[in-house]
Design a protein around this motif. Structure first.
Motif, PDB file in Angstrom:
ATOM      1  N   ILE A 359      98.168  49.503 107.512  1.00  0.00           N
ATOM      2  CA  ILE A 359      98.617  49.501 106.224  1.00  0.00           C
ATOM      3  C   ILE A 359      99.725  48.621 105.858  1.00  0.00           C
ATOM      4  CG2 ILE A 359      98.844  50.637 103.942  1.00  0.00           C
ATOM      5  CD1 ILE A 359      96.714  52.511 105.174  1.00  0.00           C
ATOM      6  N   ILE A 360     100.973  49.255 106.533  1.00  0.00           N
ATOM      7  CA  ILE A 360     102.063  48.558 106.002  1.00  0.00           C
ATOM      8  C   ILE A 360     102.669  47.445 106.785  1.00  0.00           C
ATOM      9  CG2 ILE A 360     104.891  49.356 106.451  1.00  0.00           C
ATOM     10  CD1 ILE A 360     104.283  52.111 106.217  1.00  0.00           C
ATOM     11  N   GLY A 361     101.932  46.969 107.625  1.00  0.00           N
ATOM     12  CA  GLY A 361     102.052  45.615 108.514  1.00  0.00           C
ATOM     13  C   GLY A 361     101.314  44.773 107.800  1.00  0.00           C
ATOM     14  N   GLU A 362     100.049  44.644 108.468  1.00  0.00           N
ATOM     15  CA  GLU A 362      99.027  43.632 108.292  1.00  0.00           C
ATOM     16  C   GLU A 362      98.655  43.644 106.694  1.00  0.00           C
ATOM     17  OE1 GLU A 362      98.193  41.294 110.543  1.00  0.00           O
ATOM     18  OE2 GLU A 362      99.535  42.452 111.794  1.00  0.00           O
ATOM     19  N   ALA A 401      91.524  42.495 117.035  1.00  0.00           N
ATOM     20  CA  ALA A 401      91.394  43.086 115.702  1.00  0.00           C
ATOM     21  C   ALA A 401      92.136  42.242 114.533  1.00  0.00           C
ATOM     22  CB  ALA A 401      92.329  44.424 115.776  1.00  0.00           C
ATOM     23  N   LYS A 402      93.269  41.361 115.007  1.00  0.00           N
ATOM     24  CA  LYS A 402      93.660  40.588 113.754  1.00  0.00           C
ATOM     25  C   LYS A 402      93.008  39.657 113.342  1.00  0.00           C
ATOM     26  CE  LYS A 402      98.532  42.025 114.783  1.00  0.00           C
ATOM     27  NZ  LYS A 402      99.609  41.744 115.401  1.00  0.00           N
ATOM     28  N   MET A 409      89.699  39.846 105.114  1.00  0.00           N
ATOM     29  CA  MET A 409      90.303  39.464 104.144  1.00  0.00           C
ATOM     30  C   MET A 409      89.434  38.613 103.347  1.00  0.00           C
ATOM     31  SD  MET A 409      93.106  41.457 103.429  1.00  0.00           S
ATOM     32  CE  MET A 409      93.933  40.242 102.045  1.00  0.00           C
ATOM     33  N   GLU A 410      88.794  37.836 103.893  1.00  0.00           N
ATOM     34  CA  GLU A 410      88.053  36.632 103.271  1.00  0.00           C
ATOM     35  C   GLU A 410      86.762  37.350 102.370  1.00  0.00           C
ATOM     36  OE1 GLU A 410      89.114  33.754 102.931  1.00  0.00           O
ATOM     37  OE2 GLU A 410      90.626  34.357 104.272  1.00  0.00           O
ATOM     38  N   GLY A 411      86.655  38.514 102.699  1.00  0.00           N
ATOM     39  CA  GLY A 411      85.300  39.271 102.007  1.00  0.00           C
ATOM     40  C   GLY A 411      84.986  40.484 102.586  1.00  0.00           C
ATOM     41  N   ASP A 412      84.784  41.518 101.665  1.00  0.00           N
ATOM     42  CA  ASP A 412      84.938  42.750 102.204  1.00  0.00           C
ATOM     43  C   ASP A 412      83.370  43.159 103.282  1.00  0.00           C
ATOM     44  OD1 ASP A 412      84.687  46.401 100.833  1.00  0.00           O
ATOM     45  OD2 ASP A 412      85.299  45.567 102.956  1.00  0.00           O
ATOM     46  N   LYS A 413      83.671  42.704 104.527  1.00  0.00           N
ATOM     47  CA  LYS A 413      82.482  42.765 105.554  1.00  0.00           C
ATOM     48  C   LYS A 413      82.911  44.082 106.413  1.00  0.00           C
ATOM     49  CE  LYS A 413      81.254  38.124 106.406  1.00  0.00           C
ATOM     50  NZ  LYS A 413      81.019  37.483 107.455  1.00  0.00           N
TER      51      LYS A 413
END
Ligand code: ADP
Ligand code: MG
Length: 487
Positions: A359-362, A401-402, A409-413
């Motif tokens: 959360i804090i990073g990516e 994972a990245k 991030m491109e859509g909630d999949k």
């Protein structure tokens, strides 16, 4: 005395000056209607469409206090650990201005609704307490619009009568960084409470900034100047820096500081004199005969205390104790309610340490890049926790994972679907990995010989090669083990 490394000083030749700052923050009360009328407070409406006869100050109109605004002010006082005054008085503050049709502002002078309190700042080198002098309720004025016409000024009274809380700090602040932390903390507390949305672009939070300087070590305060109506934290910081340096220069030249009201010109980055400082008696304050003193019972206050949610300081403490977060991590995660809710939702079903880092990073970096708030995050808390579980149980590596995260991030999949569809699953089958390792050793016979004859540094090269031929999917730990065996 220990030396404070974050000390903010202004130096001229042999002299060092300390800066003293006190803020009068004007926070718009979150309320559907105004302080003394039923007009709407909605932002962005057509000019003069939210103006009742009371707001326009037509003769004979009487103000009626909005109970909800009173509750909001008391709640804010509780959030500031302040004394709630059971009896407060509304006064008329008389002055003339085109956008103030009453010819006076209804405010509280001698008897504010909230007395002394405090705010704790989390600074890099520890906590700092800033005293609150008082919080009082008052009405906002209308708005003069000077830039629509070369000859005329227009007046929009939509804002006239909107409830404001003026929160006055003690002169306890000592640097632009502390002012930044103070305004953010105040805003955070009010957002948790739901008493002010803190939206600085819409003018819901603005401040008069009082600045003085004194020689380091001196006990007496210098003469202050008040910079009016600054509406962004950045501008507050710039104004303070500029104003403090201006005052130091005057003192160094042997001149004195005039107590005055100044204006910060954001384009020229300078403060300019507006007028010499007015005194309270200039306003001819007197109790408003249209309003009775405001009296609240203990019971009324106690009921409001029950509505106070867990506030940032308490939440931070809980996060540190319960989830073993560092103070730094906890401070970031509790900065607003939405972020802490998101975090708590993610860790309901996944590892705390990984969740905190992601959360804090990516996540923060990605949201920042897209200029999104946490509430607008394309990745729901549920899906982020699924992703974290895929890492935790070894289905995918942190590196893969990245890639999955970027897809999310491109859509909630659902990350599981992404891993399946793209065939990103980590290869942990020893047989399959062994054959990859064999192939790499075979293709690099010479290097393998060098390794065996003592050039152990080459180990990293082999790991890299296996990862490469696996498309990044090989389980790195297993690859290490198998390579050791085979080489
Ligand atoms: P006024 O309404 O005249 O501006 P207030 O008492 O409402 O007076 O507000 C004064 C503000 O100025 C407070 O925030 C206080 O902390 C701050 N202040 C008072 N003295 C100094 C000083 N010497 N230097 C900087 N700030 C000061
Ligand atoms: Mg003032």
């Amino acid at each position: 005395m220990s030396k404070d490394k974050s000390e903010y000083l202004i130096t001229r030749k042999d002299n060092q000056y300390e800066v003293v700052i006190g803020l009068e923050v004007h926070a718009q009360v979150t309320s559907e209607s105004k302080l003394f009328s039923t007009s709407s407070t909605k932002f962005g409406a057509e000019p003069n469409t939210q103006v009742s006869l009371v707001d326009a100050a037509l003769p004979g109109m009487l103000p009626v206090i909005n109970e909800y605004c009173v509750k909001q002010a008391i709640k804010t006082g509780i959030g500031l650990k302040a004394k709630i005054n059971k009896r407060s008085v509304f006064d008329r503050k008389n002055y003339f201005y085109a956008d103030l049709p009453q010819g006076y502002q209804i405010s509280q002078f001698k008897d504010p609704i909230v007395g002394e309190g405090k705010v704790i700042l989390d600074m890099p080198d520890g906590q700092k307490e800033v005293g609150i002098e008082r919080l009082h309720l008052e009405q906002d004025a209308g708005k003069s619009i000077h830039d629509l016409d070369p000859k005329n000024t227009f007046v929009d009274l939509n804002r006239s009568g909107v409830a404001l809380m003026e929160i006055v700090s003690k002169p306890d602040l000592r640097s632009p960084d502390e002012v930044n932390a103070y305004v953010k903390k105040l805003r955070s507390i009010m957002r948790y409470l739901g008493t002010c949305d803190g939206n600085m672009q819409e003018g819901s939070l603005r401040a008069d900034v009082n600045v003085s300087v004194r020689k380091k070590g001196s006990k007496a305060f210098g003469t202050r100047c008040e910079i009016k109506n600054v509406n962004s934290i950045k501008f507050m910081q710039m104004a303070i820096e500029h104003e403090a340096n201006r005052q130091v220069d005057l003192i160094e030249e042997g001149q004195s500081i005039d107590q005055e009201t100044r204006l910060f010109d954001t384009k020229k980055n300078e403060t300019r004199s507006m007028r010499s400082k007015e005194d309270a008696h200039d306003y001819r304050y007197f109790p408003d005969p249209d309003l009775l003193p405001l009296e609240v019972s203990d019971d009324f206050i106690e009921k409001l205390k029950l509505e106070i949610p867990e506030l940032p300081d308490e939440k931070k403490k809980r996060f540190i104790e319960k989830f073993k977060l560092s103070p730094y991590e906890a401070t970031i995660l509790v900065s607003d309610n939405e972020t802490s809710n998101y975090f708590e939702n993610v860790i309901k079903k996944s590892d705390v340490k990984l969740a905190t880092n992601w959360i804090i990073g990516e996540l923060f970096a990605a949201l920042n890049e897209k200029n999104l708030e946490i509430t607008e995050s394309p990745i729901s808390a549920g899906n982020l926790s699924k992703l974290i579980n895929l890492i935790k149980d070894g289905t995918i590596s942190g590196k893969i994972a990245k890639t999955v995260f970027e897809n999310m991030m491109e859509g909630d999949k659902d990350p599981k679907k992404i891993v399946e569809e793209k065939g990103l699953k980590q290869e942990s089958d020893p047989k399959a990995l062994e054959s990859l390792v064999d192939k790499v050793i075979d293709d690099n016979r010479e290097k393998a010989t060098e390794y065996k004859s003592g050039k152990v540094k080459l180990f990293g090269f082999f790991v890299g090669q296996v990862m490469k031929v696996s498309g990044g999917k090989a389980n790195p730990q297993l690859v290490n083990e198998i390579l050791k065996k085979k080489l």
